[in-house]
Design a protein around this motif. Structure first.
Motif, PDB file in Angstrom:
ATOM      1  N   CYS A 142      72.518  49.263 -32.413  1.00 50.11           N
ATOM      2  CA  CYS A 142      71.514  50.127 -33.047  1.00 50.11           C
ATOM      3  C   CYS A 142      70.479  49.320 -33.833  1.00 50.11           C
ATOM      4  O   CYS A 142      69.370  49.791 -34.081  1.00 50.11           O
ATOM      5  CB  CYS A 142      72.196  51.129 -33.982  1.00 50.11           C
ATOM      6  N   SER A 143      70.869  48.112 -34.258  1.00 48.50           N
ATOM      7  CA  SER A 143      69.939  47.317 -35.058  1.00 48.50           C
ATOM      8  C   SER A 143      68.883  46.612 -34.205  1.00 48.50           C
ATOM      9  O   SER A 143      67.900  46.095 -34.732  1.00 48.50           O
ATOM     10  CB  SER A 143      70.722  46.272 -35.865  1.00 48.50           C
ATOM     11  N   LEU A 144      69.088  46.573 -32.883  1.00 53.18           N
ATOM     12  CA  LEU A 144      68.114  45.911 -32.008  1.00 53.18           C
ATOM     13  C   LEU A 144      66.870  46.777 -31.811  1.00 53.18           C
ATOM     14  O   LEU A 144      66.938  48.008 -31.923  1.00 53.18           O
ATOM     15  CB  LEU A 144      68.760  45.624 -30.655  1.00 53.18           C
ATOM     16  N   PRO A 145      65.730  46.183 -31.509  1.00 51.76           N
ATOM     17  CA  PRO A 145      64.517  46.968 -31.255  1.00 51.76           C
ATOM     18  C   PRO A 145      64.735  47.949 -30.099  1.00 51.76           C
ATOM     19  O   PRO A 145      65.257  47.576 -29.040  1.00 51.76           O
ATOM     20  CB  PRO A 145      63.480  45.894 -30.898  1.00 51.76           C
ATOM     21  N   THR A 146      64.338  49.195 -30.289  1.00 51.31           N
ATOM     22  CA  THR A 146      64.587  50.231 -29.280  1.00 51.31           C
ATOM     23  C   THR A 146      63.899  49.916 -27.948  1.00 51.31           C
ATOM     24  O   THR A 146      64.358  50.355 -26.892  1.00 51.31           O
ATOM     25  CB  THR A 146      64.086  51.591 -29.795  1.00 51.31           C
ATOM     26  N   GLU A 147      62.825  49.148 -27.990  1.00 52.29           N
ATOM     27  CA  GLU A 147      62.094  48.794 -26.775  1.00 52.29           C
ATOM     28  C   GLU A 147      62.978  48.046 -25.782  1.00 52.29           C
ATOM     29  O   GLU A 147      62.769  48.099 -24.554  1.00 52.29           O
ATOM     30  CB  GLU A 147      60.888  47.928 -27.152  1.00 52.29           C
ATOM     31  N   LEU A 148      64.009  47.360 -26.291  1.00 50.53           N
ATOM     32  CA  LEU A 148      64.874  46.588 -25.410  1.00 50.53           C
ATOM     33  C   LEU A 148      65.635  47.480 -24.439  1.00 50.53           C
ATOM     34  O   LEU A 148      65.962  47.063 -23.326  1.00 50.53           O
ATOM     35  CB  LEU A 148      65.870  45.765 -26.232  1.00 50.53           C
ATOM     36  N   ALA A 149      65.942  48.715 -24.855  1.00 47.78           N
ATOM     37  CA  ALA A 149      66.684  49.611 -23.978  1.00 47.78           C
ATOM     38  C   ALA A 149      65.920  49.841 -22.669  1.00 47.78           C
ATOM     39  O   ALA A 149      66.506  49.817 -21.578  1.00 47.78           O
ATOM     40  CB  ALA A 149      66.961  50.936 -24.685  1.00 47.78           C
ATOM     41  N   GLN A 150      64.633  50.067 -22.779  1.00 46.26           N
ATOM     42  CA  GLN A 150      63.820  50.300 -21.576  1.00 46.26           C
ATOM     43  C   GLN A 150      63.744  49.041 -20.703  1.00 46.26           C
ATOM     44  O   GLN A 150      63.714  49.122 -19.475  1.00 46.26           O
ATOM     45  CB  GLN A 150      62.419  50.758 -21.999  1.00 46.26           C
ATOM     46  N   SER A 194      76.652  52.245 -21.867  1.00 46.52           N
ATOM     47  CA  SER A 194      76.939  52.568 -23.273  1.00 46.52           C
ATOM     48  C   SER A 194      76.206  51.631 -24.211  1.00 46.52           C
ATOM     49  O   SER A 194      75.673  52.053 -25.252  1.00 46.52           O
ATOM     50  CB  SER A 194      78.449  52.500 -23.534  1.00 46.52           C
ATOM     51  N   CYS A 195      76.186  50.352 -23.854  1.00 43.58           N
ATOM     52  CA  CYS A 195      75.497  49.378 -24.708  1.00 43.58           C
ATOM     53  C   CYS A 195      73.993  49.651 -24.736  1.00 43.58           C
ATOM     54  O   CYS A 195      73.359  49.608 -25.806  1.00 43.58           O
ATOM     55  CB  CYS A 195      75.779  47.966 -24.216  1.00 43.58           C
ATOM     56  N   ILE A 196      73.406  49.954 -23.564  1.00 48.42           N
ATOM     57  CA  ILE A 196      71.963  50.244 -23.522  1.00 48.42           C
ATOM     58  C   ILE A 196      71.659  51.516 -24.285  1.00 48.42           C
ATOM     59  O   ILE A 196      70.681  51.582 -25.060  1.00 48.42           O
ATOM     60  CB  ILE A 196      71.500  50.346 -22.053  1.00 48.42           C
ATOM     61  N   ASP A 197      72.494  52.555 -24.101  1.00 47.77           N
ATOM     62  CA  ASP A 197      72.294  53.808 -24.852  1.00 47.77           C
ATOM     63  C   ASP A 197      72.369  53.582 -26.351  1.00 47.77           C
ATOM     64  O   ASP A 197      71.640  54.200 -27.131  1.00 47.77           O
ATOM     65  CB  ASP A 197      73.345  54.838 -24.445  1.00 47.77           C
ATOM     66  N   SER A 198      73.266  52.699 -26.779  1.00 48.52           N
ATOM     67  CA  SER A 198      73.433  52.460 -28.205  1.00 48.52           C
ATOM     68  C   SER A 198      72.201  51.833 -28.835  1.00 48.52           C
ATOM     69  O   SER A 198      71.931  52.030 -30.020  1.00 48.52           O
ATOM     70  CB  SER A 198      74.650  51.545 -28.457  1.00 48.52           C
ATOM     71  N   ILE A 199      71.447  51.059 -28.057  1.00 43.34           N
ATOM     72  CA  ILE A 199      70.215  50.473 -28.591  1.00 43.34           C
ATOM     73  C   ILE A 199      69.257  51.586 -29.013  1.00 43.34           C
ATOM     74  O   ILE A 199      68.563  51.488 -30.028  1.00 43.34           O
ATOM     75  CB  ILE A 199      69.551  49.555 -27.549  1.00 43.34           C
ATOM     76  N   GLU A 200      69.237  52.680 -28.242  1.00 41.79           N
ATOM     77  CA  GLU A 200      68.387  53.831 -28.575  1.00 41.79           C
ATOM     78  C   GLU A 200      69.102  54.832 -29.464  1.00 41.79           C
ATOM     79  O   GLU A 200      68.568  55.897 -29.752  1.00 41.79           O
ATOM     80  CB  GLU A 200      67.924  54.518 -27.285  1.00 41.79           C
ATOM     81  N   ASP A 201      70.349  54.484 -29.873  1.00 46.38           N
ATOM     82  CA  ASP A 201      71.118  55.343 -30.782  1.00 46.38           C
ATOM     83  C   ASP A 201      71.362  56.726 -30.175  1.00 46.38           C
ATOM     84  O   ASP A 201      71.307  57.747 -30.862  1.00 46.38           O
ATOM     85  CB  ASP A 201      70.406  55.475 -32.137  1.00 46.38           C
TER      86      ASP A 201
END
Length: 418
Positions: free
Chosen positions: A24-32, A78-85
């Motif tokens: 969750c602490s990573l920049p949300t842009e990374l998920a995309q 799950s890990c990618i979803d968690s970046i976007e919380d």
């Protein structure tokens, strides 16, 4: 990027694990950026698992194969979803990966191989992310948090699978009595079992994990084999069939009061009170205390507590060190006859124990006070300034006490270190 990485920026949402906090602490842009790589990353992880773990090198077929593939795909998403919380991720981790552990046990797989597969998968995921990060020039801080998040996630999902495996193993063992026996074995194992494994086994055995435990080593006192089963509470774990019978009580304050009355035909040595993870240590010292009893070095009561004989354990813990200490501390006895050494050693120990009080020494040794004075004069000539040095006196007393406990004479020779 909409979020930056600093230690203070890492949130701590309630009810979530460390891995989710880090994602969750990573920049949300990374998920995309990562979503198009989900399938290639999952394939890379699977390939590495099959390469690194022989048990998984075979074609993954049937329900087992489907579950492993699903678990890897779900882990990546799950890990990618968690970046976007996204809300759905953490809730499904425990159930899915507990099922993985259960399925591995059901199919006869090894727990060690399963854990090795998680480690291999974590390494593969990190290498892929590092390559992608370098290609896109992600900041070093982002890559560092990403690495920590990957391995924190692997630790979490691995612990869920261990729990599922252990639970399946416990349920397969049959009766509640057998589950409790297995729990007892795990509590006393060396090296100790993991807290997650113990908690899962305790749940299967319907045994509430306590804050403290005490282990009691048992020894038959009568000719009746075996002696009667002790009368104990239902939550006391007991093994009377093994070569070294013992019991574990989760409630020492309750069960150790009047213990001798509930152990007809048994002699008991009570180990120290410890945390459940240290139960093997309590058993170790209980058995050492039982050995003192058998050697006649700790009395002969029905119940003996390790805590009442700590000095004896300490003095006799290492015979080599005792011999080394004796050779140095009692070096002045070298050259004396056996009779002289025995008489003067007895007098010296009594002199140390009674602080040089001649009447008390005479009474303890049942000799005339004048004889005490004569022997003390001899000792003063032999030991000189050593008897005025508190540290030297302590070493001398320790060596003499140990020899008295063992029923051995002070050494005939020694090394005089001054």
């Amino acid at each position: 990027m909409t979020r930056t990485i600093t230690q203070a920026a890492i949130p701590h949402p309630r009810g979530t694990g460390r891995a989710r906090q880090l994602w969750c602490s990573l920049p949300t842009e990374l998920a995309q950026r990562f979503r198009p790589h989900a399938d290639p990353l999952a394939r890379r992880i699977l390939e590495e698992v099959q390469r690194a773990v022989p048990e998984y090198a075979k074609p993954l077929e049937g329900e087992f194969g489907k579950m492993i593939v699903l678990a890897i795909e779900q882990a990546v998403l799950s890990c990618i979803d968690s970046i976007e919380d996204l809300a759905s991720t953490q809730d499904t981790w425990a159930k899915l990966f507990m099922e993985v552990g259960k399925r591995v046990h059901h199919d006869g797989g090894s727990l060690n191989s399963l854990q090795a597969a998680y480690r291999a998968g974590g390494r593969a995921a990190w290498r892929y992310i590092a390559e992608l990060g370098q290609a896109h020039r992600f900041p070093a801080a982002v890559l560092c948090v990403g690495a920590e998040a990957v391995f924190a996630y692997v630790d979490e999902i691995s612990s869920y699978s261990v729990e599922g495996y252990t639970l399946a193993q416990a349920m397969a063992s049959g009766t509640l009595e057998r589950r409790r026996r297995r729990l007892f074995e795990l509590l006393l194992a060396t090296p100790p079992s993991s807290p997650a494994t113990l908690a899962t086994m305790a749940k299967a055995a319907q045994w509430t994990m306590p804050e403290w435990v005490t282990v009691v080593a048992l020894d038959p006192r009568t000719e009746q084999h075996p002696p009667p089963t002790p009368r104990l509470a239902d939550d006391v774990l007991l093994d009377l069939d093994g070569p070294e019978p013992c019991l574990l009580t989760p409630n020492p304050d309750r069960d150790l009061r009047g213990l001798e009355g509930r152990l007809p035909g048994w002699r008991a040595a009570v180990g120290p009170r410890v945390r459940p993870a240290d139960a093997a240590t309590s058993l170790l010292w209980a058995r050492r205390t039982l050995d003192l009893l058998r050697r006649g070095l700790a009395g002969d009561g029905p119940v003996t507590r390790t805590a009442d004989h700590l000095a004896t354990h300490w003095l006799l813990l290492d015979r080599f060190l005792l011999d080394e200490l004796s050779a140095t501390a009692l070096a002045p006895f070298a050259g004396l006859t056996v009779k002289q050494r025995t008489r003067l050693a007895e007098t010296l120990l009594s002199w140390l124990e009674h602080n040089g009080n001649t009447p008390e020494i005479a009474q303890a040794l049942r000799i005339h006070p004048q004889t005490v004075r004569y022997r003390v004069s001899q000792l003063s000539e032999l030991f000189g300034d050593r008897l005025a040095d508190p540290a030297k006196r302590l070493e001398i007393q320790m060596a003499l006490c140990a020899h008295r406990l063992l029923g051995t004479r002070p050494p005939a020779g020694g090394r005089d270190h001054g």
